[in-house]
Design an enzyme around this catalytic site. Structure first.
Site, mmCIF file in Angstrom:
data_model
loop_
_atom_site.group_PDB
_atom_site.id
_atom_site.type_symbol
_atom_site.label_atom_id
_atom_site.label_comp_id
_atom_site.label_asym_id
_atom_site.label_seq_id
_atom_site.Cartn_x
_atom_site.Cartn_y
_atom_site.Cartn_z
ATOM 1 N N CYS A 1 -4.511 10.670 1.289
ATOM 2 C CA CYS A 1 -3.568 9.541 1.231
ATOM 3 C C CYS A 1 -2.140 9.928 0.885
ATOM 4 O O CYS A 1 -1.224 9.687 1.679
ATOM 5 C CB CYS A 1 -4.054 8.506 0.222
ATOM 6 S SG CYS A 1 -5.474 7.595 0.823
ATOM 7 N N ARG B 1 -8.892 17.735 2.431
ATOM 8 C CA ARG B 1 -7.720 17.382 3.228
ATOM 9 C C ARG B 1 -6.449 17.598 2.405
ATOM 10 O O ARG B 1 -6.362 17.133 1.269
ATOM 11 C CB ARG B 1 -7.822 15.925 3.716
ATOM 12 C CG ARG B 1 -8.765 15.803 4.899
ATOM 13 C CD ARG B 1 -8.957 14.384 5.313
ATOM 14 N NE ARG B 1 -9.834 13.679 4.393
ATOM 15 C CZ ARG B 1 -10.178 12.399 4.534
ATOM 16 N NH1 ARG B 1 -9.692 11.690 5.529
ATOM 17 N NH2 ARG B 1 -11.000 11.827 3.675
ATOM 18 N N LYS C 1 0.833 -1.209 0.000
ATOM 19 C CA LYS C 1 0.000 0.000 0.000
ATOM 20 C C LYS C 1 0.869 1.261 0.000
ATOM 21 O O LYS C 1 0.686 2.167 -0.819
ATOM 22 C CB LYS C 1 -0.911 -0.037 1.232
ATOM 23 C CG LYS C 1 -1.515 1.268 1.634
ATOM 24 C CD LYS C 1 -2.707 1.625 0.777
ATOM 25 C CE LYS C 1 -3.206 3.016 1.114
ATOM 26 N NZ LYS C 1 -4.537 3.270 0.739
ATOM 27 N N LYS D 1 0.046 12.054 3.398
ATOM 28 C CA LYS D 1 0.223 11.332 4.662
ATOM 29 C C LYS D 1 1.079 10.075 4.466
ATOM 30 O O LYS D 1 1.974 9.795 5.259
ATOM 31 C CB LYS D 1 -1.184 10.958 5.160
ATOM 32 C CG LYS D 1 -1.256 10.135 6.404
ATOM 33 C CD LYS D 1 -2.690 10.151 6.950
ATOM 34 C CE LYS D 1 -3.654 9.317 6.151
ATOM 35 N NZ LYS D 1 -3.662 7.890 6.479
HETATM 36 C C1 UDX Z 1 -5.146 7.965 -3.932
HETATM 37 C C2 UDX Z 1 -4.780 6.657 -4.652
HETATM 38 O O1 UDX Z 1 -4.966 6.833 -6.052
HETATM 39 C C3 UDX Z 1 -5.588 5.502 -4.114
HETATM 40 O O2 UDX Z 1 -5.163 4.298 -4.738
HETATM 41 C C4 UDX Z 1 -5.326 5.427 -2.608
HETATM 42 O O3 UDX Z 1 -5.913 4.354 -2.012
HETATM 43 C C5 UDX Z 1 -5.758 6.735 -1.952
HETATM 44 O O4 UDX Z 1 -5.005 7.795 -2.528
HETATM 45 P P1 UDX Z 1 -7.049 9.814 -4.056
HETATM 46 O O5 UDX Z 1 -6.305 10.514 -2.971
HETATM 47 O O6 UDX Z 1 -8.521 9.689 -3.942
HETATM 48 O O7 UDX Z 1 -6.482 8.330 -4.250
HETATM 49 O O8 UDX Z 1 -6.778 10.615 -5.393
HETATM 50 P P2 UDX Z 1 -5.947 10.480 -6.752
HETATM 51 O O9 UDX Z 1 -6.901 10.527 -7.868
HETATM 52 O O10 UDX Z 1 -4.990 9.369 -6.731
HETATM 53 O O11 UDX Z 1 -5.166 11.896 -6.728
HETATM 54 C C6 UDX Z 1 -4.303 12.263 -5.663
HETATM 55 C C7 UDX Z 1 -3.748 13.648 -5.870
HETATM 56 O O12 UDX Z 1 -2.782 13.666 -6.908
HETATM 57 C C8 UDX Z 1 -4.770 14.721 -6.258
HETATM 58 O O13 UDX Z 1 -4.500 15.903 -5.542
HETATM 59 C C9 UDX Z 1 -4.544 14.913 -7.731
HETATM 60 O O14 UDX Z 1 -4.924 16.207 -8.163
HETATM 61 C C10 UDX Z 1 -3.055 14.714 -7.826
HETATM 62 N N1 UDX Z 1 -2.604 14.281 -9.165
HETATM 63 C C11 UDX Z 1 -2.995 13.071 -9.651
HETATM 64 C C12 UDX Z 1 -1.745 15.084 -9.904
HETATM 65 O O15 UDX Z 1 -1.369 16.189 -9.474
HETATM 66 N N2 UDX Z 1 -1.311 14.637 -11.130
HETATM 67 C C13 UDX Z 1 -1.669 13.438 -11.640
HETATM 68 O O16 UDX Z 1 -1.208 13.112 -12.741
HETATM 69 C C14 UDX Z 1 -2.551 12.620 -10.884
#
Ligand code: UDX
Length: 434
Positions: free
Chosen positions: A261, A328, A205, A264
């Site tokens: 996620c 968050r 993870k 953190k």
């Molecule tokens: C993430 C993981 O994808 C997931 O597998 C895990 O269990 C929890 O954390 P999440 O936080 O919901 O999910 O969002 P995600 O869509 O992965 O985006 C995370 C952050 O990265 C966002 O702030 C997004 O804007 C940013 N991001 C994502 C970028 O800046 N560029 C990218 O190319 C992709």
């Protein structure tokens, strides 16, 4: 049909509950927050997640899903108990495990028949053993139990689809039979199920999230170099992604990652390495680059406007990403604070996160829509790439603004078209920007 109890009615807990219920199991979702459970019993969702309300309604009506605040009631029939409570950031990047500890202890005290305890909360590597110890210490009789780690990979906004169509399911346990029995729950999803030991499952993870965060920081560093050399990072990422070994996902340069996620988990992984005497320098660089992306927005505004003192800046989008109201570690919070510290008046608008924003950044002036946000602004910053921002009437926006300055932190507009409309337009990593 199995009897499953899920502890925690947050994002992961609720999605896990409704999805297992929808797969035909009998699920009790338990949370100690009475207001949350009362709301859920009346069909009020505590979080914004696409399709969740409909799935809750369908499965409660079918008698497969119920909600409770009582451990004895919640555990009465349980064969599997999933722990899906929050693990907020503690001091130093350590994880705050008080909710996991409370859940483990309450399970131990209420458990009167053998159960398999499945941990979905993101906990430091090794915590699976620790949950087993707590349960061993607090159980009242010699009730048998096993602990399985089952990390979640759900993205907010598409969590139900991610649960139903996962790339893989990871299970970790010292007890192979217990892991196999949890695997049975996931068989209807027809996906790869990997069974490994507890610590390795927990590490998968962290390593997965840290790798995705690394890709984001990597492309953000490339964006900074693109600005110095006059290249376009969007096309660079596109060209890189055609290489099958690289792929296109998670290569969008911008204001950096936020959410519950990545920030953190990267911090916690670095901390876990550090306290064991390792030097996780790549993870530290990933975090530094991410913080720099927020600063880059302020620098770009200063290049456009000079001193920010007394200037009015509007933030288009406040949620950490589209299709969620979650703020968050949202980049908007960091950017708003830096702009306020520089003496600017900061306003914001978000299609769904307004209530959350009023609570999290009470000092932010909120506008009712993108147009009232733009009125009288010296600059707008695109912080979240909501679809509704992609189709704005930009001529109207330009005429409403005091100065037609847009800093696009998510590259949702076309640079030449914006210049042609008379905007001073800067995105991240798209051509010369000194
Ligand atoms: C993430 C993981 O994808 C997931 O597998 C895990 O269990 C929890 O954390 P999440 O936080 O919901 O999910 O969002 P995600 O869509 O992965 O985006 C995370 C952050 O990265 C966002 O702030 C997004 O804007 C940013 N991001 C994502 C970028 O800046 N560029 C990218 O190319 C992709």
């Amino acid at each position: 049909m199995k009897n499953i109890t899920v502890i925690g009615a947050g994002h992961v807990g609720l999605v896990t509950s409704v999805c297992f219920a929808d797969l035909g199991n009998r699920v009790v979702c338990l949370d100690i927050n009475e207001q949350k459970i009362a709301g859920l019993n009346e069909g009020v969702m505590p979080i914004y997640e696409l399709g969740l309300d409909e799935l809750v309604a369908r499965n409660t009506a079918a008698g497969r899903l119920s909600f409770t605040t009582s451990y004895p009631e919640g555990l009465r029939e349980a064969e599997f108990v999933f722990i899906a409570v929050g693990t907020p950031e503690g001091v130093d990047g350590d994880a705050d495990l008080r909710y996991v500890r409370m859940a483990a202890r309450s399970i131990a005290e209420a458990m009167d028949h053998p159960v398999t305890i499945v941990n979905k909360s993101t906990v430091p590597v090794g915590t699976g053993d620790w949950v087993a110890d707590i349960i061993g210490d607090y159980r009242t009789d010699d009730v048998e139990f096993a602990v399985v780690s089952n990390p979640e990979f759900l993205r907010e906004g598409s969590a139900i689809a991610d649960f139903m169509h996962p790339d893989r399911v990871v299970l970790g346990s010292l007890n192979r039979d217990a892991a196999e029995s949890v695997a049975q729950l996931y068989l209807p999803l027809r996906t790869t199920i990997m069974i490994t030991d507890l610590r390795t499952a927990e590490m998968i993870k962290y390593a997965s999230n840290a790798f995705l965060a690394t890709r984001i920081s990597f492309i953000n560093e490339i964006a900074t170099i693109c600005e110095a050399l006059g290249a376009d990072v969007k096309e660079v990422a596109m060209g890189m992604g055609y290489d099958k070994r690289i792929g296109h996902a998670f290569l969008d340069a911008g204001v950096g990652y936020g959410g519950s996620c990545f920030p953190k988990d990267v911090k916690a992984l670095a901390y876990m390495g550090q306290i064991k005497g390792r030097h996780p320098q790549l993870l530290h660089a990933v975090m530094e680059i991410n913080a720099d992306q927020r600063r880059a927005v302020v620098r770009k505004l200063e290049s456009a406007l000079g001193s920010l003192r007394g200037q009015t800046i509007g933030l288009l989008g406040l949620a950490f990403k589209p299709n969620t109201d979650d703020m968050r570690e949202a980049p908007s919070i960091h950017i708003a604070r830096m702009l306020q510290a520089a003496g600017a008046h900061v306003r914001g608008y978000d299609p769904v996160a307004m209530q959350v924003a009023a609570r999290v950044v009470p000092e932010l002036e909120l506008a009712n829509d993108a147009y009232s946000l733009a009125e009288g602004c010296d600059a707008l910053v695109v912080v979240t790439e909501w679809n509704e921002f992609k189709n704005l009437d930009l001529a109207r926006i330009r005429d409403l603004m005091s100065r037609p300055v847009i800093i696009d932190g998510r590259s949702i507009y076309d640079p030449p078209a914006m210049e042609e409309m008379g905007f001073y337009y800067r995105a991240i990593g798209r051509g010369f920007d000194h």
